[in-house]
Write an enzyme that holds these catalytic residues in place. Sequence first.
Site, PDB file in Angstrom:
ATOM      1  N   GLU A  59       8.274  -0.764  -3.290  1.00  0.00           N
ATOM      2  CA  GLU A  59       7.930  -2.178  -3.091  1.00  0.00           C
ATOM      3  C   GLU A  59       8.619  -2.659  -1.818  1.00  0.00           C
ATOM      4  OE1 GLU A  59       6.108  -4.843  -4.332  1.00  0.00           O
ATOM      5  OE2 GLU A  59       7.107  -5.821  -2.657  1.00  0.00           O
TER       6      GLU A  59
ATOM      7  N   GLY B  41      -0.787 -17.899 -12.774  1.00  0.00           N
ATOM      8  CA  GLY B  41      -0.591 -18.405 -14.132  1.00  0.00           C
ATOM      9  C   GLY B  41      -0.550 -17.281 -15.146  1.00  0.00           C
ATOM     10  N   GLY B  42      -0.941 -16.078 -14.721  1.00  0.00           N
ATOM     11  CA  GLY B  42      -0.886 -14.918 -15.614  1.00  0.00           C
ATOM     12  C   GLY B  42      -1.980 -14.877 -16.677  1.00  0.00           C
TER      13      GLY B  42
ATOM     14  N   ALA C 123       5.768   0.854   2.712  1.00  0.00           N
ATOM     15  CA  ALA C 123       4.934   1.991   3.135  1.00  0.00           C
ATOM     16  C   ALA C 123       4.284   1.633   4.470  1.00  0.00           C
ATOM     17  CB  ALA C 123       3.864   2.265   2.091  1.00  0.00           C
TER      18      ALA C 123
ATOM     19  N   ASP D 260      -1.461  -4.597   3.956  1.00  0.00           N
ATOM     20  CA  ASP D 260      -0.952  -3.293   4.440  1.00  0.00           C
ATOM     21  C   ASP D 260      -1.771  -2.122   3.891  1.00  0.00           C
ATOM     22  OD1 ASP D 260       0.969  -5.103   5.142  1.00  0.00           O
ATOM     23  OD2 ASP D 260       2.666  -3.952   4.365  1.00  0.00           O
TER      24      ASP D 260
ATOM     25  N   ARG E 104     -14.313 -21.884  -8.255  1.00  0.00           N
ATOM     26  CA  ARG E 104     -13.327 -22.304  -7.251  1.00  0.00           C
ATOM     27  C   ARG E 104     -13.930 -22.523  -5.870  1.00  0.00           C
ATOM     28  NH1 ARG E 104      -8.505 -18.171  -8.977  1.00  0.00           N
ATOM     29  NH2 ARG E 104      -8.098 -19.224 -10.929  1.00  0.00           N
TER      30      ARG E 104
ATOM     31  N   ILE F 246      -6.138 -10.989 -13.272  1.00  0.00           N
ATOM     32  CA  ILE F 246      -5.198 -10.299 -14.159  1.00  0.00           C
ATOM     33  C   ILE F 246      -5.958  -9.230 -14.957  1.00  0.00           C
ATOM     34  CG2 ILE F 246      -3.517 -10.556 -16.045  1.00  0.00           C
ATOM     35  CD1 ILE F 246      -2.516 -11.823 -13.458  1.00  0.00           C
TER      36      ILE F 246
HETATM   37  P1  ADP Z   1      -1.925  -7.131  -7.430  1.00  0.00           P
HETATM   38  O1  ADP Z   1      -2.277  -8.454  -8.051  1.00  0.00           O
HETATM   39  O2  ADP Z   1      -3.105  -6.398  -6.941  1.00  0.00           O
HETATM   40  O3  ADP Z   1      -1.003  -6.333  -8.286  1.00  0.00           O
HETATM   41  P2  ADP Z   1       0.277  -8.278  -5.978  1.00  0.00           P
HETATM   42  O4  ADP Z   1       0.204  -9.169  -4.811  1.00  0.00           O
HETATM   43  O5  ADP Z   1       0.692  -8.868  -7.275  1.00  0.00           O
HETATM   44  O6  ADP Z   1      -1.121  -7.520  -6.100  1.00  0.00           O
HETATM   45  O7  ADP Z   1       1.282  -7.086  -5.682  1.00  0.00           O
HETATM   46  C1  ADP Z   1       1.225  -6.328  -4.518  1.00  0.00           C
HETATM   47  C2  ADP Z   1       2.635  -5.865  -4.189  1.00  0.00           C
HETATM   48  O8  ADP Z   1       2.580  -4.895  -3.141  1.00  0.00           O
HETATM   49  C3  ADP Z   1       3.525  -6.986  -3.692  1.00  0.00           C
HETATM   50  O9  ADP Z   1       4.707  -7.011  -4.432  1.00  0.00           O
HETATM   51  C4  ADP Z   1       3.764  -6.644  -2.230  1.00  0.00           C
HETATM   52  O10 ADP Z   1       5.000  -7.080  -1.744  1.00  0.00           O
HETATM   53  C5  ADP Z   1       3.665  -5.130  -2.266  1.00  0.00           C
HETATM   54  N1  ADP Z   1       3.360  -4.507  -0.960  1.00  0.00           N
HETATM   55  C6  ADP Z   1       2.490  -4.962  -0.028  1.00  0.00           C
HETATM   56  N2  ADP Z   1       2.481  -4.141   1.027  1.00  0.00           N
HETATM   57  C7  ADP Z   1       3.352  -3.146   0.771  1.00  0.00           C
HETATM   58  C8  ADP Z   1       3.788  -1.996   1.493  1.00  0.00           C
HETATM   59  N3  ADP Z   1       3.341  -1.732   2.714  1.00  0.00           N
HETATM   60  N4  ADP Z   1       4.696  -1.187   0.912  1.00  0.00           N
HETATM   61  C9  ADP Z   1       5.203  -1.475  -0.323  1.00  0.00           C
HETATM   62  N5  ADP Z   1       4.834  -2.542  -1.028  1.00  0.00           N
HETATM   63  C10 ADP Z   1       3.922  -3.375  -0.513  1.00  0.00           C
END
Ligand code: ADP
Length: 575
Positions: A161, A174-175, A278, A343, A403, A559
């Site tokens: 992460e 909101g989950g 990453a 990313d 929306r 979700i």
């Molecule tokens: P989803 O709802 O699809 O799970 P989220 O936005 O809740 O998406 O979660 C995506 C996560 O990926 C975030 O915590 C974000 O910080 C993380 N993230 C984004 N880009 C990268 C990266 N390059 N490397 C590691 N983590 C990343």
Amino acid sequence: MKKILCLMLALMMVMSFSAFAEDGTFTGVGEGGKAGNVSVEVTVEGGAIKDINILENEETEGLGDVAMEDLKQQMLTGNTVDVEAVTGATLSSTAFIAAVKDALSQAGIDPESLVATGETAEAAELEDAYDCDVLVIGAGGAGMAAAIKAKEAGANVILIEKMNNIGGNTLLSGGEIAAPGNWLQQEGVDSVEQMEADLAKAGGNPELDHVLASNALNAAEWLRDDVNVEFEDYMLFFGGHSVERSLVPKGATAVELVNKLWAKVQDLGVTVFTNTRATELMVEDGKVVGAKAENNGKTVEFRAKNVVLTTGGFGSNVEMRKANDPAMDEKILSTNTVGSTGDGITMATAIGADTVDMQYIQTYPTCDAETGALLYVADVRLDSYGVLVNKEGKRFVEELEARNVISKAVTEQTGACSYLFWDEDAMQKSGVAETHKAEYEDLLARGQLVKADTLEACCEHFGVDAENLKQTVADWNQYCADGEDKEFNKRGDLIPIAEEGPYYMLVSKPAIHHTMGGIVIDTDAHVLDTDGNVIPGLYAAGEVTGGIHGNNRLGSCAIADIIVFGRIAGENAAK
Ligand code: ADP
């Protein structure tokens, strides 16, 4: 000689400050946190910070509190308040730093005069390379669901992460999860086919939508029974759904969901590296074999049999937004975390992955007009209460429309904002002021929400036309009595607005919320290339993918998406 003089000078300075500084524990307050003030207790000994105790605060669980804990460790290790705000939690960080400074000043210490130890509380350095069966990139909801399923299937899993906290955009939501045929619905009112029909209106991929609708209930039951997520005993009626089918986690935010997923990730012993971004996918002989990442400036290779991309959307990447929809420029606020920069899309397309629907960027219609944050107090609308009016005091859209429709209608109104107007009964029955107390009080304090005894007083606060609103309310109450909204044909219950106050009025604006487009996947969550072939070794799930929600994601379907496809991706990647 010079050195000795300097040392003596420094010693004298410490001694002189220590002489003025009082030993003991002092309370400090910092204003302007995400949810109001932050209070701390700082213990001081001999002019140095010995301990910091974060007192009760309402900062976002899993985000603001993680940031404050991080800053606390830095301050204690370094004996300094010269620390940088944590990315993604600037308001909490700034309020926390201010609170510690305030406490120090009570102790007679000028924060500038603290003698820094020069030590840093940095995490242990990572190895140059790691091997695993499944590498999951991004610890939001989809990433945690994938990591759990892969680990349960017996794989050796690493989850990375880029932020210092887990949860991503999932945590800020909101989950709620859409689940047809769920335990709170009456039998026979809903079905998988009905949810598919609702999803189909946005023009998403029917095969993916079938997988989503037919697994959504199972995903909700898995969250309840395996992950121990507690749910409220009521549902919400999100715009664009044909029936009320959205289950609400305890507390009506995603904190419960994210905390429980995180507990499961930890219980199972998944290896997690935060602050690890990453940067590129590694490919050998046409197969993805891992990813390179950066941690504290160091490049680390994560070699894996399979990689799952769960990096979320690109709502915080203004350039990517503009490239796909020029209207989504920097002038539009966003509900997203700073981590949502697309990313995964960049990394996957660099090795040939296809994308779809990138031009569809959703704004959430009722966000904070000053900050762009999602407003949970506005959920009173999703409980079928209130009317949404413009500056002229007139309704202009069905309150439970999808929306994109509401957002578009709002941007066409005076000032590009809307005003939600409801009564005390609605407030009591929806409970939003209690459930979201910190937000409620903050909105009142900033004048974004007003509570008044009369309709006129609410209107005066915002400059809304009171005469027109009176007529709007009279018309609305007549529609409720007739059982039919003759203007906008509002779905769900038609609930009249009381003749007597108190009343509430909330100003809000649309803000960027979800990017529907992303990487193309198949029903097994394999990533496909531009010729429609599977890219071996690569899976994706969640907001990083495209095609599921078409041109408009329905509330609570994200979700469902992240859990359904996160689980599929994790299971398949472990095979
Ligand atoms: P989803 O709802 O699809 O799970 P989220 O936005 O809740 O998406 O979660 C995506 C996560 O990926 C975030 O915590 C974000 O910080 C993380 N993230 C984004 N880009 C990268 C990266 N390059 N490397 C590691 N983590 C990343």
